[in-house]
Scaffold this motif. Structure first.
Motif, PDB file in Angstrom:
ATOM      1  N   LYS A   1       3.155  -0.572  61.421  1.00 22.22           N
ATOM      2  CA  LYS A   1       3.056  -0.708  62.966  1.00 22.22           C
ATOM      3  C   LYS A   1       1.786  -1.520  62.943  1.00 22.22           C
ATOM      4  CE  LYS A   1       1.719   1.828  66.958  1.00 22.22           C
ATOM      5  NZ  LYS A   1       0.925   2.952  67.520  1.00 22.22           N
ATOM      6  N   TYR A   2       0.852  -1.370  62.594  1.00 19.69           N
ATOM      7  CA  TYR A   2      -0.663  -2.117  63.067  1.00 19.69           C
ATOM      8  C   TYR A   2      -0.325  -3.402  62.454  1.00 19.69           C
ATOM      9  CZ  TYR A   2      -2.750   1.697  65.767  1.00 19.69           C
ATOM     10  OH  TYR A   2      -2.806   2.803  66.628  1.00 19.69           O
TER      11      TYR A   2
ATOM     12  N   ALA B   1      -8.235 -14.677  61.605  1.00 21.43           N
ATOM     13  CA  ALA B   1      -8.999 -13.698  60.636  1.00 21.43           C
ATOM     14  C   ALA B   1      -8.849 -12.391  61.191  1.00 21.43           C
ATOM     15  CB  ALA B   1     -10.382 -14.286  60.431  1.00 21.43           C
ATOM     16  N   VAL B   2      -8.950 -11.388  60.422  1.00 17.13           N
ATOM     17  CA  VAL B   2      -9.070  -9.967  60.831  1.00 17.13           C
ATOM     18  C   VAL B   2     -10.170  -9.552  60.115  1.00 17.13           C
ATOM     19  CG1 VAL B   2      -7.750  -7.898  61.062  1.00 17.13           C
ATOM     20  CG2 VAL B   2      -6.488 -10.155  61.116  1.00 17.13           C
ATOM     21  N   LEU B   3     -11.107  -8.386  60.937  1.00 19.04           N
ATOM     22  CA  LEU B   3     -12.088  -7.789  60.658  1.00 19.04           C
ATOM     23  C   LEU B   3     -11.229  -6.286  60.094  1.00 19.04           C
ATOM     24  CD1 LEU B   3     -14.703  -6.762  59.619  1.00 19.04           C
ATOM     25  CD2 LEU B   3     -15.176  -6.445  62.099  1.00 19.04           C
TER      26      LEU B   3
ATOM     27  N   THR C   1      -7.093   4.665  53.261  1.00 17.12           N
ATOM     28  CA  THR C   1      -5.634   4.583  52.693  1.00 17.12           C
ATOM     29  C   THR C   1      -4.973   3.658  53.696  1.00 17.12           C
ATOM     30  OG1 THR C   1      -4.862   6.492  53.677  1.00 17.12           O
ATOM     31  CG2 THR C   1      -5.688   6.545  51.320  1.00 17.12           C
ATOM     32  N   LEU C   2      -5.153   3.804  54.976  1.00 10.55           N
ATOM     33  CA  LEU C   2      -4.638   2.993  55.959  1.00 10.55           C
ATOM     34  C   LEU C   2      -5.422   1.623  55.742  1.00 10.55           C
ATOM     35  CD1 LEU C   2      -2.624   2.461  58.479  1.00 10.55           C
ATOM     36  CD2 LEU C   2      -4.494   3.431  59.871  1.00 10.55           C
ATOM     37  N   ALA C   3      -6.661   1.211  55.814  1.00 10.68           N
ATOM     38  CA  ALA C   3      -7.097   0.149  55.887  1.00 10.68           C
ATOM     39  C   ALA C   3      -6.654  -0.815  54.814  1.00 10.68           C
ATOM     40  CB  ALA C   3      -8.638   0.020  55.738  1.00 10.68           C
ATOM     41  N   TYR C   4      -6.517  -0.094  53.534  1.00  4.13           N
ATOM     42  CA  TYR C   4      -5.980  -0.844  52.059  1.00  4.13           C
ATOM     43  C   TYR C   4      -4.513  -1.142  52.411  1.00  4.13           C
ATOM     44  CZ  TYR C   4      -4.158  -1.327  47.590  1.00  4.13           C
ATOM     45  OH  TYR C   4      -3.573  -2.029  46.289  1.00  4.13           O
ATOM     46  N   GLN C   5      -3.696  -0.536  52.954  1.00  2.63           N
ATOM     47  CA  GLN C   5      -2.157  -0.988  53.283  1.00  2.63           C
ATOM     48  C   GLN C   5      -2.338  -2.044  54.253  1.00  2.63           C
ATOM     49  OE1 GLN C   5       0.958   1.745  53.554  1.00  2.63           O
ATOM     50  NE2 GLN C   5      -0.220   3.354  52.318  1.00  2.63           N
ATOM     51  N   VAL C   6      -2.915  -1.900  55.445  1.00  2.00           N
ATOM     52  CA  VAL C   6      -3.026  -3.001  56.439  1.00  2.00           C
ATOM     53  C   VAL C   6      -3.767  -4.190  55.762  1.00  2.00           C
ATOM     54  CG1 VAL C   6      -4.049  -3.893  58.452  1.00  2.00           C
ATOM     55  CG2 VAL C   6      -3.179  -1.638  58.265  1.00  2.00           C
ATOM     56  N   ILE C   7      -4.529  -4.395  54.935  1.00  2.00           N
ATOM     57  CA  ILE C   7      -5.316  -5.288  54.280  1.00  2.00           C
ATOM     58  C   ILE C   7      -4.138  -6.108  53.521  1.00  2.00           C
ATOM     59  CG2 ILE C   7      -6.769  -5.989  52.519  1.00  2.00           C
ATOM     60  CD1 ILE C   7      -8.752  -3.633  53.876  1.00  2.00           C
ATOM     61  N   THR C   8      -3.441  -5.408  52.402  1.00  2.00           N
ATOM     62  CA  THR C   8      -2.560  -5.766  51.730  1.00  2.00           C
ATOM     63  C   THR C   8      -1.363  -6.717  52.312  1.00  2.00           C
ATOM     64  OG1 THR C   8      -3.136  -3.976  50.088  1.00  2.00           O
ATOM     65  CG2 THR C   8      -0.955  -5.149  49.720  1.00  2.00           C
TER      66      THR C   8
ATOM     67  N   SER D   1       0.635 -11.748  53.829  1.00  2.00           N
ATOM     68  CA  SER D   1       1.256 -12.683  54.961  1.00  2.00           C
ATOM     69  C   SER D   1       0.472 -13.789  55.159  1.00  2.00           C
ATOM     70  CB  SER D   1       1.427 -11.836  56.428  1.00  2.00           C
ATOM     71  OG  SER D   1       2.130 -10.574  56.232  1.00  2.00           O
ATOM     72  N   GLY D   2      -0.637 -14.029  54.358  1.00  2.00           N
ATOM     73  CA  GLY D   2      -1.288 -15.457  54.394  1.00  2.00           C
ATOM     74  C   GLY D   2      -2.379 -15.290  55.443  1.00  2.00           C
ATOM     75  N   ILE D   3      -2.866 -14.196  56.055  1.00  2.00           N
ATOM     76  CA  ILE D   3      -3.795 -13.958  57.038  1.00  2.00           C
ATOM     77  C   ILE D   3      -5.326 -13.496  56.194  1.00  2.00           C
ATOM     78  CG2 ILE D   3      -4.544 -12.686  58.979  1.00  2.00           C
ATOM     79  CD1 ILE D   3      -1.725 -12.212  59.772  1.00  2.00           C
ATOM     80  N   LEU D   4      -6.189 -14.103  56.554  1.00  2.00           N
ATOM     81  CA  LEU D   4      -7.702 -14.037  55.992  1.00  2.00           C
ATOM     82  C   LEU D   4      -8.077 -12.752  56.657  1.00  2.00           C
ATOM     83  CD1 LEU D   4     -10.273 -14.781  54.681  1.00  2.00           C
ATOM     84  CD2 LEU D   4     -10.897 -15.987  56.875  1.00  2.00           C
ATOM     85  N   VAL D   5      -8.548 -11.696  55.627  1.00  2.00           N
ATOM     86  CA  VAL D   5      -8.873 -10.312  55.895  1.00  2.00           C
ATOM     87  C   VAL D   5     -10.138 -10.205  55.631  1.00  2.00           C
ATOM     88  CG1 VAL D   5      -8.161  -7.987  56.229  1.00  2.00           C
ATOM     89  CG2 VAL D   5      -6.532  -9.591  56.055  1.00  2.00           C
ATOM     90  N   MET D   6     -11.143  -9.532  56.184  1.00  2.00           N
ATOM     91  CA  MET D   6     -12.553  -9.392  55.778  1.00  2.00           C
ATOM     92  C   MET D   6     -13.030  -8.070  56.264  1.00  2.00           C
ATOM     93  SD  MET D   6     -13.893 -13.075  57.323  1.00  2.00           S
ATOM     94  CE  MET D   6     -13.314 -12.905  58.846  1.00  2.00           C
TER      95      MET D   6
END
Length: 127
Positions: free
Chosen positions: A56-57, A68-70, A76-83, A88-93
């Motif tokens: 969803k998020y 970019a996304v902070l 566990t939720l952060a890990y899945q969203v980061i993955t 998807s090619g989005i820079l995550v930090m």
């Protein structure tokens, strides 16, 4: 014309409370900062519920077309969203801060006062 997309702040720390340094650093990655509050995750949530929240998020974030996304929050939720975002090619930090702690003893209790000083953003790398 500025081709950068927005910088998504997917944490439970609204950008309006950031230091000038952190705000300026975020604007190097996006032309505007948009807060998407990281949800409270129940300790009783199962893996399927976490997976559904991540889907969803991640979808909501991708629809914003961010540069970019902070992303910081419950692990566990952060890990899945980061993955999902990384694939998807989005820079995550993550935000890297120096933690300054003072400890005092009051009435047989230890009280800690913490201050966080933003230093930089660090990129997540997902293979």
């Amino acid at each position: 014309m500025n081709e950068k997309g927005c910088f998504i702040n997917f944490t439970n720390h609204p950008s309006r409370f950031w230091s000038k340094e952190q705000y300026s650093a975020a604007l190097k990655y996006g032309n505007v900062i948009k807060d998407i509050p990281f949800p409270n995750v129940s300790v009783s949530a199962g893996e399927d519920e976490i997976f559904q929240l991540a889907q969803k998020y991640a979808k909501e974030i991708v629809e914003e077309k961010p540069s970019a996304v902070l992303c910081q929050g419950e692990f566990t939720l952060a890990y899945q969203v980061i993955t999902i975002l990384s694939k998807s090619g989005i820079l995550v930090m993550a935000a890297c801060s120096e933690r300054l702690v003072e400890e005092e003893h009051v009435d047989e209790r230890t009280v800690k006062h913490a201050e966080y000083k933003f230093v930089k953003f660090r990129k997540y790398y997902v293979e």
